[in-house]
Write a protein that holds these residues in place. Structure first.
Motif, PDB file in Angstrom:
ATOM      1  N   ASN A 133     -11.548   3.775  -1.848  1.00 41.55           N
ATOM      2  CA  ASN A 133     -10.268   3.360  -2.848  1.00 41.55           C
ATOM      3  C   ASN A 133      -8.956   3.674  -2.223  1.00 41.55           C
ATOM      4  OD1 ASN A 133     -12.494   3.357  -4.606  1.00 41.55           O
ATOM      5  ND2 ASN A 133     -12.083   5.370  -5.360  1.00 41.55           N
TER       6      ASN A 133
ATOM      7  N   HIS B 297       0.489   1.970 -15.409  1.00 45.45           N
ATOM      8  CA  HIS B 297      -0.509   1.778 -14.185  1.00 45.45           C
ATOM      9  C   HIS B 297      -1.696   0.855 -14.666  1.00 45.45           C
ATOM     10  CE1 HIS B 297      -3.815   3.823 -11.988  1.00 45.45           C
ATOM     11  NE2 HIS B 297      -2.800   4.252 -11.456  1.00 45.45           N
TER      12      HIS B 297
ATOM     13  N   ASP C 248      -5.470  -0.397 -13.054  1.00 41.65           N
ATOM     14  CA  ASP C 248      -6.819  -0.259 -12.273  1.00 41.65           C
ATOM     15  C   ASP C 248      -7.294  -1.412 -11.752  1.00 41.65           C
ATOM     16  OD1 ASP C 248      -6.270   2.253 -12.836  1.00 41.65           O
ATOM     17  OD2 ASP C 248      -8.092   2.788 -13.974  1.00 41.65           O
TER      18      ASP C 248
ATOM     19  N   VAL D 112       5.660   8.720  -7.931  1.00 37.78           N
ATOM     20  CA  VAL D 112       5.220   7.813  -8.982  1.00 37.78           C
ATOM     21  C   VAL D 112       6.414   7.439  -9.868  1.00 37.78           C
ATOM     22  CG1 VAL D 112       3.920   7.364 -11.018  1.00 37.78           C
ATOM     23  CG2 VAL D 112       2.563   8.294  -8.864  1.00 37.78           C
TER      24      VAL D 112
ATOM     25  N   PRO E 140       2.622   1.628 -10.352  1.00 35.51           N
ATOM     26  CA  PRO E 140       1.484   2.392  -9.604  1.00 35.51           C
ATOM     27  C   PRO E 140       0.211   1.821  -9.735  1.00 35.51           C
ATOM     28  CG  PRO E 140       2.508   3.862 -11.222  1.00 35.51           C
ATOM     29  CD  PRO E 140       3.327   2.788 -11.096  1.00 35.51           C
TER      30      PRO E 140
ATOM     31  N   GLU F 127       1.048  -1.184  -0.067  1.00 35.70           N
ATOM     32  CA  GLU F 127      -0.097  -0.028  -0.106  1.00 35.70           C
ATOM     33  C   GLU F 127       0.952   1.144   0.042  1.00 35.70           C
ATOM     34  OE1 GLU F 127      -3.843   1.789   2.420  1.00 35.70           O
ATOM     35  OE2 GLU F 127      -3.057   0.027   3.226  1.00 35.70           O
TER      36      GLU F 127
ATOM     37  N   SER G 275      -4.579   3.412  -2.986  1.00 38.63           N
ATOM     38  CA  SER G 275      -3.411   3.158  -3.739  1.00 38.63           C
ATOM     39  C   SER G 275      -2.428   2.004  -3.384  1.00 38.63           C
ATOM     40  CB  SER G 275      -2.562   4.404  -4.199  1.00 38.63           C
ATOM     41  OG  SER G 275      -3.531   5.529  -4.487  1.00 38.63           O
TER      42      SER G 275
ATOM     43  N   TYR H 120     -10.297  -0.127  -6.669  1.00 37.62           N
ATOM     44  CA  TYR H 120     -11.700   0.692  -6.228  1.00 37.62           C
ATOM     45  C   TYR H 120     -12.640  -0.166  -6.386  1.00 37.62           C
ATOM     46  CZ  TYR H 120     -12.438   0.612 -11.380  1.00 37.62           C
ATOM     47  OH  TYR H 120     -12.703   0.151 -12.695  1.00 37.62           O
TER      48      TYR H 120
ATOM     49  N   ASN I 168       1.110  10.154  -3.470  1.00 41.24           N
ATOM     50  CA  ASN I 168       0.798   9.890  -4.869  1.00 41.24           C
ATOM     51  C   ASN I 168       1.219  10.966  -5.578  1.00 41.24           C
ATOM     52  OD1 ASN I 168      -0.966   7.477  -4.544  1.00 41.24           O
ATOM     53  ND2 ASN I 168      -2.323   8.917  -3.477  1.00 41.24           N
TER      54      ASN I 168
ATOM     55  N   ILE J 210      -4.331   1.608  -8.432  1.00 43.51           N
ATOM     56  CA  ILE J 210      -5.384   1.773  -7.692  1.00 43.51           C
ATOM     57  C   ILE J 210      -6.493   0.718  -7.609  1.00 43.51           C
ATOM     58  CG2 ILE J 210      -6.748   3.150  -9.622  1.00 43.51           C
ATOM     59  CD1 ILE J 210      -7.762   5.257  -7.583  1.00 43.51           C
TER      60      ILE J 210
END
Length: 235
Positions: free
Chosen positions: A38, A88, A90, A19, A29, A10, A40, A33, A14, A31
């Protein structure tokens, strides 16, 4: 259902600088959600690339964050083609007791009859959107195309029924079909031929007119009286 694990860290910072530092040290990096909050995280780039040769939405990943386990799906990612690396990620946190929507790849197997007859097998739809509980999420959907002749096709409505899985993609969408090879037409279009014919006719008329004019000029020259020699008077 395919399931894998990833050990992640974790992160609380940010900033753009942080980053950039993460990427330089081999971290991606990311995230998470879908839950009430949420948060990071940082994913080890080497571990992710080793475990996931292909990124797919239908693989359930258990993220191990300290003493906490979170089941997620990869919903999106950013990739640098110049650097050939993931920039990145998600992740969408899933609830095992709630239906989720995601995409499942479609694979074709077998050799179609139509291919042996000279046709071409076209795979048009490579994935289908489904709705189901996480425990019922299929790894992929396999279609046997062995019996497809030329002009035969497979639609979404003809996909094999899967327990607890609802297809969201339109049932009329074509997954694959066998078509004939397009014939190449080497002849000139009719319009072009007509135009060329017209030009030739006009050219012929012009040639005839020129020849007629030349003949008339020649005849006129013969009929004209000879000029009197210089120095002599005409009687």
């Amino acid at each position: 259902m395919q399931k894998m694990t990833l050990k992640v860290d974790e992160r609380t910072k940010n900033t753009k600088r942080e980053v950039g530092r993460m990427r330089r040290t081999g971290k991606i990096p990311a995230i998470v959600y879908g839950q009430s909050k949420n948060f990071s995280i940082a994913v080890d780039e080497y571990e992710f690339n080793t475990k996931f040769k292909v990124i797919s939405e239908n693989i359930i990943i258990t993220l191990k964050i300290g003493n906490m386990d979170v089941d997620v799906l990869v919903k999106d990612y950013q990739e640098s083609l110049l650097k050939n690396r993931i920039e990145h990620l998600d992740f969408y946190a899933i609830d095992p007791n709630k239906a989720l929507r995601t995409h499942v790849p479609i694979h074709l197997t077998g050799s179609a009859i139509g291919q042996r007859e000279g046709g071409i097998l076209e795979h048009l739809l490579h994935e289908v959107e489904v709705e189901c509980l996480a425990k019922n999420l299929p790894e992929n959907i396999i279609i046997d195309v062995s019996n497809l002749a030329i002009h035969d096709s497979v639609h979404v409505r003809e996909l094999p029924a899967l327990e607890g899985v609802k297809f969201i993609t339109s049932s009329d969408n074509v997954v694959c079909h066998v078509v004939t090879k397009a014939a190449e037409i080497e002849e000139k279009p009719a319009e072009e031929a007509v135009v060329e014919g017209g030009e030739a006719a006009e050219g012929g008329e012009a040639a005839e007119t020129t020849e007629e004019g030349a003949a008339a000029s020649k005849a006129g020259a013969k009929a004209a009286p000879k000029a009197a020699p210089k120095g002599k008077e005409e009687k």
